[in-house]
Design a protein around this motif. Structure first.
Motif, PDB file in Angstrom:
ATOM      1  N   PHE A   1     -12.590  31.178  -8.557  1.00  0.00           N
ATOM      2  CA  PHE A   1     -11.705  30.408  -7.689  1.00  0.00           C
ATOM      3  C   PHE A   1     -11.151  29.200  -8.445  1.00  0.00           C
ATOM      4  O   PHE A   1     -11.832  28.612  -9.279  1.00  0.00           O
ATOM      5  N   SER A   2      -9.930  28.816  -8.136  1.00  0.00           N
ATOM      6  CA  SER A   2      -9.381  27.529  -8.572  1.00  0.00           C
ATOM      7  C   SER A   2      -9.313  26.619  -7.355  1.00  0.00           C
ATOM      8  O   SER A   2      -8.742  26.989  -6.328  1.00  0.00           O
ATOM      9  N   VAL A   3      -9.916  25.451  -7.457  1.00  0.00           N
ATOM     10  CA  VAL A   3     -10.012  24.526  -6.331  1.00  0.00           C
ATOM     11  C   VAL A   3      -9.215  23.269  -6.647  1.00  0.00           C
ATOM     12  O   VAL A   3      -9.344  22.711  -7.741  1.00  0.00           O
ATOM     13  N   TYR A   4      -8.401  22.829  -5.702  1.00  0.00           N
ATOM     14  CA  TYR A   4      -7.631  21.585  -5.802  1.00  0.00           C
ATOM     15  C   TYR A   4      -7.952  20.766  -4.559  1.00  0.00           C
ATOM     16  O   TYR A   4      -7.711  21.214  -3.438  1.00  0.00           O
ATOM     17  N   SER A   5      -8.487  19.597  -4.757  1.00  0.00           N
ATOM     18  CA  SER A   5      -8.947  18.834  -3.603  1.00  0.00           C
ATOM     19  C   SER A   5      -8.963  17.349  -3.908  1.00  0.00           C
ATOM     20  O   SER A   5      -9.276  16.955  -5.032  1.00  0.00           O
ATOM     21  N   PRO A   6      -8.645  16.485  -2.919  1.00  0.00           N
ATOM     22  CA  PRO A   6      -8.891  15.050  -3.083  1.00  0.00           C
ATOM     23  C   PRO A   6     -10.348  14.740  -2.767  1.00  0.00           C
ATOM     24  O   PRO A   6     -10.987  15.432  -1.966  1.00  0.00           O
ATOM     25  N   LEU A   7     -10.878  13.732  -3.402  1.00  0.00           N
ATOM     26  CA  LEU A   7     -12.188  13.245  -3.001  1.00  0.00           C
ATOM     27  C   LEU A   7     -12.101  12.703  -1.576  1.00  0.00           C
ATOM     28  O   LEU A   7     -11.055  12.220  -1.135  1.00  0.00           O
ATOM     29  N   VAL A   8     -13.198  12.749  -0.869  1.00  0.00           N
ATOM     30  CA  VAL A   8     -13.176  12.422   0.550  1.00  0.00           C
ATOM     31  C   VAL A   8     -12.779  10.962   0.794  1.00  0.00           C
ATOM     32  O   VAL A   8     -12.237  10.619   1.854  1.00  0.00           O
ATOM     33  N   ASN A   9     -13.019  10.083  -0.181  1.00  0.00           N
ATOM     34  CA  ASN A   9     -12.712   8.665   0.007  1.00  0.00           C
ATOM     35  C   ASN A   9     -11.433   8.237  -0.714  1.00  0.00           C
ATOM     36  O   ASN A   9     -11.239   7.054  -0.979  1.00  0.00           O
ATOM     37  N   THR A  10     -10.548   9.196  -1.042  1.00  0.00           N
ATOM     38  CA  THR A  10      -9.298   8.852  -1.717  1.00  0.00           C
ATOM     39  C   THR A  10      -8.420   7.989  -0.815  1.00  0.00           C
ATOM     40  O   THR A  10      -8.240   8.295   0.370  1.00  0.00           O
ATOM     41  N   GLN A  11      -7.897   6.908  -1.373  1.00  0.00           N
ATOM     42  CA  GLN A  11      -7.072   5.965  -0.629  1.00  0.00           C
ATOM     43  C   GLN A  11      -5.690   5.846  -1.285  1.00  0.00           C
ATOM     44  O   GLN A  11      -5.528   6.164  -2.467  1.00  0.00           O
ATOM     45  N   PRO A  12      -4.677   5.393  -0.535  1.00  0.00           N
ATOM     46  CA  PRO A  12      -3.372   5.138  -1.158  1.00  0.00           C
ATOM     47  C   PRO A  12      -3.489   4.061  -2.233  1.00  0.00           C
ATOM     48  O   PRO A  12      -4.356   3.183  -2.171  1.00  0.00           O
ATOM     49  N   ALA A  13      -2.633   4.155  -3.224  1.00  0.00           N
ATOM     50  CA  ALA A  13      -2.631   3.167  -4.307  1.00  0.00           C
ATOM     51  C   ALA A  13      -2.176   1.810  -3.780  1.00  0.00           C
ATOM     52  O   ALA A  13      -1.458   1.699  -2.780  1.00  0.00           O
ATOM     53  N   THR A  14      -2.597   0.772  -4.470  1.00  0.00           N
ATOM     54  CA  THR A  14      -2.228  -0.603  -4.133  1.00  0.00           C
ATOM     55  C   THR A  14      -1.314  -1.155  -5.222  1.00  0.00           C
ATOM     56  O   THR A  14      -1.651  -1.081  -6.408  1.00  0.00           O
ATOM     57  N   THR A  15      -0.166  -1.685  -4.819  1.00  0.00           N
ATOM     58  CA  THR A  15       0.787  -2.264  -5.761  1.00  0.00           C
ATOM     59  C   THR A  15       0.874  -3.767  -5.537  1.00  0.00           C
ATOM     60  O   THR A  15       1.103  -4.221  -4.416  1.00  0.00           O
ATOM     61  N   GLN A  16       0.685  -4.529  -6.608  1.00  0.00           N
ATOM     62  CA  GLN A  16       0.865  -5.971  -6.582  1.00  0.00           C
ATOM     63  C   GLN A  16       2.058  -6.328  -7.470  1.00  0.00           C
ATOM     64  O   GLN A  16       2.173  -5.836  -8.584  1.00  0.00           O
ATOM     65  N   GLU A  17       2.928  -7.185  -6.964  1.00  0.00           N
ATOM     66  CA  GLU A  17       4.098  -7.634  -7.704  1.00  0.00           C
ATOM     67  C   GLU A  17       4.195  -9.153  -7.635  1.00  0.00           C
ATOM     68  O   GLU A  17       3.911  -9.745  -6.585  1.00  0.00           O
ATOM     69  N   TRP A  18       4.568  -9.767  -8.744  1.00  0.00           N
ATOM     70  CA  TRP A  18       4.729 -11.217  -8.764  1.00  0.00           C
ATOM     71  C   TRP A  18       5.842 -11.576  -9.740  1.00  0.00           C
ATOM     72  O   TRP A  18       6.190 -10.807 -10.645  1.00  0.00           O
TER      73      TRP A  18
ATOM     74  N   TYR B   1       0.859  -1.177   0.000  1.00  0.00           N
ATOM     75  CA  TYR B   1       0.000   0.000   0.000  1.00  0.00           C
ATOM     76  C   TYR B   1       0.896   1.228   0.000  1.00  0.00           C
ATOM     77  O   TYR B   1       1.657   1.469   0.937  1.00  0.00           O
ATOM     78  N   ASN B   2       0.812   1.999  -1.062  1.00  0.00           N
ATOM     79  CA  ASN B   2       1.739   3.095  -1.275  1.00  0.00           C
ATOM     80  C   ASN B   2       1.401   4.292  -0.396  1.00  0.00           C
ATOM     81  O   ASN B   2       0.251   4.479   0.021  1.00  0.00           O
ATOM     82  N   LEU B   3       2.411   5.116  -0.177  1.00  0.00           N
ATOM     83  CA  LEU B   3       2.210   6.394   0.486  1.00  0.00           C
ATOM     84  C   LEU B   3       1.835   7.439  -0.554  1.00  0.00           C
ATOM     85  O   LEU B   3       2.102   7.290  -1.740  1.00  0.00           O
ATOM     86  N   PHE B   4       1.226   8.514  -0.101  1.00  0.00           N
ATOM     87  CA  PHE B   4       0.994   9.640  -0.994  1.00  0.00           C
ATOM     88  C   PHE B   4       2.327  10.342  -1.216  1.00  0.00           C
ATOM     89  O   PHE B   4       3.026  10.683  -0.263  1.00  0.00           O
ATOM     90  N   THR B   5       2.671  10.559  -2.468  1.00  0.00           N
ATOM     91  CA  THR B   5       3.996  11.082  -2.781  1.00  0.00           C
ATOM     92  C   THR B   5       3.940  12.577  -3.032  1.00  0.00           C
ATOM     93  O   THR B   5       2.977  13.101  -3.594  1.00  0.00           O
ATOM     94  N   GLY B   6       5.004  13.252  -2.634  1.00  0.00           N
ATOM     95  CA  GLY B   6       5.147  14.665  -2.955  1.00  0.00           C
ATOM     96  C   GLY B   6       4.393  15.564  -1.998  1.00  0.00           C
ATOM     97  O   GLY B   6       3.439  15.171  -1.334  1.00  0.00           O
ATOM     98  N   ASN B   7       4.827  16.805  -1.930  1.00  0.00           N
ATOM     99  CA  ASN B   7       4.203  17.767  -1.037  1.00  0.00           C
ATOM    100  C   ASN B   7       2.771  18.076  -1.457  1.00  0.00           C
ATOM    101  O   ASN B   7       1.917  18.394  -0.635  1.00  0.00           O
ATOM    102  N   ARG B   8       2.501  17.954  -2.778  1.00  0.00           N
ATOM    103  CA  ARG B   8       1.151  18.249  -3.273  1.00  0.00           C
ATOM    104  C   ARG B   8       0.116  17.368  -2.591  1.00  0.00           C
ATOM    105  O   ARG B   8      -0.836  17.853  -1.986  1.00  0.00           O
ATOM    106  N   ASP B   9       0.293  16.060  -2.694  1.00  0.00           N
ATOM    107  CA  ASP B   9      -0.688  15.157  -2.090  1.00  0.00           C
ATOM    108  C   ASP B   9      -0.623  15.198  -0.575  1.00  0.00           C
ATOM    109  O   ASP B   9      -1.636  15.058   0.112  1.00  0.00           O
TER     110      ASP B   9
END
Length: 269
Positions: A57-74, A11-19
């Motif tokens: 106005f310019s609005v920048y916002s995450p949706l309220v249910n935004t979750q970290p990305a999921t990475t699968q590797e095999w 489960y990834n972290l949010f990257t960068g100061n923006r997120d």
């Protein structure tokens, strides 16, 4: 013969100061005004009396249910032992990054000519309304082969080659690239700009067999052995194919001020 396989989910972290800044608050916006001798605007009246008095106005916002990305590797690999301390490894590697948080513009004017672009926005009281949501995906499939010789009798080498394809969907080629709300899914599905379909590399280490304790020159004099003996040569060579080429139009020929990409209608070669 050795057989290996593995699977992992992360489960990834949010990257960068923006997120990092956006994800901890409901939304944020920037309201900036300028006043000075050239604007004939007094600092006491430069700001609107209330929210309804300010526009665009310019609005920048995450949706309220935004979750970290999921990475699968095999991966699945087979290793074969060969003569002279050499081994051949054949591998299949796969990665799938789903629910990738990406930006999407939800207040863009529709395609076509507009006399007033601001009035043509779905909500003309706002400028850009850019939302972060779990709408992107990146995935990778690759075949890798490696021929490796362990260090023996003064010689070691590794030769590796990979053939792969990296795809992306609803995720821009840069972290802050924004998708438009009217873009169909197929328009935003393509080979990733950061992918290299073919990568090859060779590494060689060779101990020159001359000098004390080596196959030749063991009885050489002190100065001869000091100058000519004890040398080791090593080399590294690598090559890769080119990245995907994108041809874009930045002059806003969609009629709404936004740029567009070219469409292949023939053989690009």
């Amino acid at each position: 013969m050795l057989f290996r396989s593995g699977y992992g989910i992360y489960y990834n972290l949010f990257t960068g100061n923006r997120d990092a800044s956006e994800i901890n608050v409901p939304l944020w916006t920037v309201y900036q005004q300028t006043f000075g001798v050239n604007t004939l605007q007094n600092w006491k009246t430069v700001w609107a009396a209330g929210p309804s008095g300010a526009s665009n106005f310019s609005v920048y916002s995450p949706l309220v249910n935004t979750q970290p990305a999921t990475t699968q590797e095999w991966n699945v690999s087979v290793q074969l032992g060969l003569p002279r301390s050499t081994a051949l490894t054949l591998s299949y590697i796969g990665t799938d990054v789903s629910s990738l948080p990406t930006w999407k513009e939800y207040n863009a004017p529709t395609v076509g000519f507009h006399e007033d672009l601001q009035a043509a926005r779905p909500n003309p009281l706002f400028n850009n309304i850019t939302l972060t949501a779990n709408q992107g995906r990146n995935w990778y499939n690759g075949f890798q082969t490696k021929l490796e010789r362990r260090y023996e009798n003064g010689l070691a080498f590794t030769a590796a080659y990979s053939w792969s394809k990296t795809m992306t969907a609803n995720a821009g080629d840069c972290e802050t690239c924004t998708l438009l709300q009217y873009s169909p899914d197929w328009y935003n599905r393509h080979e990733a700009a950061f992918g290299y379909p073919q990568v090859e590399s060779v590494t060689v280490v060779w101990q020159i067999p001359y000098g004390h304790g080596r196959a030749y020159g063991g009885s050489s004099g002190f100065w001869e052995s000091a100058i000519l003996g004890g040398w080791q040569l090593s080399g590294l060579q690598t090559a890769h194919s080119g990245q995907p080429l994108e041809i874009a139009q930045s002059n806003g020929n969609l009629g709404n001020g936004y740029s567009s990409r070219s469409d292949i209608v023939g053989n690009p070669r």
